[in-house]
Design an enzyme around this catalytic site. Structure first.
Site, PDB file in Angstrom:
ATOM      1  N   HIS A  62       0.838  -1.200   0.000  1.00 23.50           N
ATOM      2  CA  HIS A  62       0.000   0.000   0.000  1.00 23.50           C
ATOM      3  C   HIS A  62       0.871   1.249   0.000  1.00 23.50           C
ATOM      4  O   HIS A  62       2.092   1.163   0.080  1.00 23.50           O
ATOM      5  CB  HIS A  62      -0.989  -0.012   1.167  1.00 23.50           C
ATOM      6  CG  HIS A  62      -0.372   0.087   2.535  1.00 23.50           C
ATOM      7  ND1 HIS A  62       0.581  -0.791   3.009  1.00 23.50           N
ATOM      8  CD2 HIS A  62      -0.582   0.977   3.549  1.00 23.50           C
ATOM      9  CE1 HIS A  62       0.914  -0.454   4.243  1.00 23.50           C
ATOM     10  NE2 HIS A  62       0.229   0.619   4.598  1.00 23.50           N
ATOM     11  N   HIS A  64       1.265   3.853   2.094  1.00 21.05           N
ATOM     12  CA  HIS A  64       1.843   4.543   3.238  1.00 21.05           C
ATOM     13  C   HIS A  64       3.358   4.499   3.069  1.00 21.05           C
ATOM     14  O   HIS A  64       3.919   3.464   2.693  1.00 21.05           O
ATOM     15  CB  HIS A  64       1.403   3.891   4.559  1.00 21.05           C
ATOM     16  CG  HIS A  64      -0.010   4.238   4.939  1.00 21.05           C
ATOM     17  ND1 HIS A  64      -0.815   3.420   5.688  1.00 21.05           N
ATOM     18  CD2 HIS A  64      -0.755   5.344   4.642  1.00 21.05           C
ATOM     19  CE1 HIS A  64      -1.999   4.006   5.863  1.00 21.05           C
ATOM     20  NE2 HIS A  64      -1.989   5.162   5.231  1.00 21.05           N
ATOM     21  N   ASP A  66       5.998   4.234   4.749  1.00 15.12           N
ATOM     22  CA  ASP A  66       6.896   3.255   5.376  1.00 15.12           C
ATOM     23  C   ASP A  66       6.869   1.908   4.656  1.00 15.12           C
ATOM     24  O   ASP A  66       7.502   0.953   5.102  1.00 15.12           O
ATOM     25  CB  ASP A  66       6.583   3.093   6.877  1.00 15.12           C
ATOM     26  CG  ASP A  66       5.159   2.638   7.159  1.00 15.12           C
ATOM     27  OD1 ASP A  66       4.240   3.009   6.394  1.00 15.12           O
ATOM     28  OD2 ASP A  66       4.952   1.919   8.152  1.00 15.12           O
ATOM     29  N   HIS A  67       6.141   1.845   3.532  1.00 19.25           N
ATOM     30  CA  HIS A  67       6.123   0.609   2.745  1.00 19.25           C
ATOM     31  C   HIS A  67       6.660   0.786   1.330  1.00 19.25           C
ATOM     32  O   HIS A  67       6.816  -0.185   0.608  1.00 19.25           O
ATOM     33  CB  HIS A  67       4.704   0.023   2.699  1.00 19.25           C
ATOM     34  CG  HIS A  67       4.265  -0.468   4.043  1.00 19.25           C
ATOM     35  ND1 HIS A  67       4.252  -1.800   4.394  1.00 19.25           N
ATOM     36  CD2 HIS A  67       3.877   0.218   5.154  1.00 19.25           C
ATOM     37  CE1 HIS A  67       3.861  -1.918   5.663  1.00 19.25           C
ATOM     38  NE2 HIS A  67       3.621  -0.712   6.135  1.00 19.25           N
ATOM     39  N   HIS A 142      -7.245  -1.970   5.926  1.00 18.02           N
ATOM     40  CA  HIS A 142      -6.401  -0.902   6.462  1.00 18.02           C
ATOM     41  C   HIS A 142      -7.065   0.437   6.117  1.00 18.02           C
ATOM     42  O   HIS A 142      -8.142   0.459   5.526  1.00 18.02           O
ATOM     43  CB  HIS A 142      -5.002  -1.055   5.839  1.00 18.02           C
ATOM     44  CG  HIS A 142      -3.927  -0.285   6.525  1.00 18.02           C
ATOM     45  ND1 HIS A 142      -3.832  -0.157   7.893  1.00 18.02           N
ATOM     46  CD2 HIS A 142      -2.847   0.385   6.024  1.00 18.02           C
ATOM     47  CE1 HIS A 142      -2.764   0.569   8.181  1.00 18.02           C
ATOM     48  NE2 HIS A 142      -2.150   0.913   7.072  1.00 18.02           N
ATOM     49  N   ASP A 212      -0.331  -3.873   6.043  1.00 11.19           N
ATOM     50  CA  ASP A 212      -0.898  -3.594   7.356  1.00 11.19           C
ATOM     51  C   ASP A 212      -2.379  -3.967   7.339  1.00 11.19           C
ATOM     52  O   ASP A 212      -3.053  -3.766   6.341  1.00 11.19           O
ATOM     53  CB  ASP A 212      -0.783  -2.113   7.678  1.00 11.19           C
ATOM     54  CG  ASP A 212       0.658  -1.591   7.622  1.00 11.19           C
ATOM     55  OD1 ASP A 212       1.578  -2.368   7.362  1.00 11.19           O
ATOM     56  OD2 ASP A 212       0.851  -0.383   7.801  1.00 11.19           O
ATOM     57  N   HIS A 270       6.328  -5.386  11.984  1.00 10.14           N
ATOM     58  CA  HIS A 270       5.701  -4.065  11.907  1.00 10.14           C
ATOM     59  C   HIS A 270       5.434  -3.501  13.303  1.00 10.14           C
ATOM     60  O   HIS A 270       4.353  -2.996  13.607  1.00 10.14           O
ATOM     61  CB  HIS A 270       4.401  -4.133  11.084  1.00 10.14           C
ATOM     62  CG  HIS A 270       3.957  -2.804  10.541  1.00 10.14           C
ATOM     63  ND1 HIS A 270       3.042  -2.007  11.192  1.00 10.14           N
ATOM     64  CD2 HIS A 270       4.292  -2.125   9.424  1.00 10.14           C
ATOM     65  CE1 HIS A 270       2.833  -0.908  10.475  1.00 10.14           C
ATOM     66  NE2 HIS A 270       3.591  -0.959   9.406  1.00 10.14           N
TER      67      HIS A 270
HETATM   68 ZN   LIG Z   1      -0.043   1.471   6.621  1.00 12.67          ZN
END
Ligand SMILES: [Zn+2]
Length: 303
Positions: A62, A64, A66-67, A142, A212, A270
């Site tokens: 996805h 976000h 941090d991915h 999510h 997530d 995570h």
């Molecule tokens: Zn996320």
């Protein structure tokens, strides 16, 4: 042949000294797959001596940061190192635009092709297959559309039984048919039973990635009996309400999913940077499901 997962980053949101944000390198019977690509991913790959040019598929869960904030940097390095073979990227539709814009803004023309496969976290789908493996995606729950991934080996061929073959002097020309479970007719006109000359196939192995997501029972059929399940465990039970509000899971909830899906092993990751260690995560998960590990950066997990 190996099937293994190397964790490149096991933290959530904020990188810490101990944990980068999410990325994993999966080697599955000679195929090289990167799952997510947080900042720092290419440094971690170099540090571990993993050759980035062998990555064939990149699966992004996805958008976000941090991915995937390390993705364009990685692509750019692949280009600078002279890559000429194609790369396939799977991820949310918008990602294609983001990559293109970033490359265009720098006046970069890649010397290799990127095939982009849009996946928007709304249904289960087979997204790749070849002779040996399959990659499936499935929706997670999510705050924005998020994709889970399942990588599995195809059903394998039967093993030959050398003693039985030798005893009856079965010619080599029939071995491939026997391995595929076919009963061939010999030149003599005699039909032989493959079961007499083969042993059971090795089980097909599988790996599922769920980050997530909030606890989602809909995942259970997809995760059923996987050999290794990576599931996010951002929070401890103490912060269950926070998990709910942010569409994340606690370690205990991840264990409940693992138990219900009867997976062989659970790998938790995570983790929120607010916790100095993950002892409580482990304890809370173990109270539900015994076969659980805490993911550590730079560790490799065999499947
Ligand atoms: Zn996320």
């Amino acid at each position: 042949v190996d099937f293994k997962v190397t964790v490149l980053g096991s933290g959530a949101a904020l990188p810490t000294q101990k944990r980068n944000a999410t990325a994993q390198f999966v080697e599955c019977v000679g195929r090289s797959i990167l799952i997510d690509c947080a900042e720092g991913t290419q440094y971690r790959l170099r540090e571990l001596g993993i050759k980035i040019q062998k990555i064939q598929h990149i699966l992004i869960s996805h958008l976000h940061g941090d991915h995937y904030f390390g993705l364009v940097g990685l692509i750019s390095t692949m280009h600078l190192l002279g890559r000429d073979k194609g790369l396939t990227i799977y991820g949310p539709t918008l990602l294609e635009k983001i990559i293109k814009l970033q490359l265009e803004a720098g006046g970069n023309q890649l010397a290799f092709d990127i095939t982009f496969i849009p996946i928007d976290g709304n249904s289960n789908k087979l997204i790749f297959e070849d002779a040996k493996i399959e990659i499936h995606t499935f929706p997670l729950k999510h705050r924005i559309p998020t994709n889970g991934y399942l990588i599995k080996e195809k059903k394998k061929e039967l093993h030959l039984n050398p003693e039985a073959l030798q005893k009856d002097q079965i010619p080599k020309a029939y071995f491939n048919l026997l391995k595929r479970g076919v009963d061939p007719v010999l030149d003599s006109g005699q039909k032989i039973n493959h079961k007499k000359y083969t042993l059971p196939a090795s089980p097909a192995r599988s790996y599922a990635f769920c980050s997530d997501t909030k606890k989602n029972l809909d995942l259970i059929p997809m995760l059923s009996n996987v050999d290794l399940l990576y599931h996010e465990a951002t929070f401890k039970e103490q912060h269950k309400d926070r998990a709910k509000a942010t569409y994340h899971s606690t370690a205990k909830q991840a264990a409940e999913i693992a138990k219900a899906a009867e997976v062989k092993k659970l790998l938790l990751g995570h983790f929120s940077a607010r916790y100095p260690n993950e002892e409580t995560h482990l304890k809370e998960a173990k109270s539900i499901f015994e076969e659980v590990l805490i993911a550590e950066d730079s560790q490799t997990y065999m499947i």
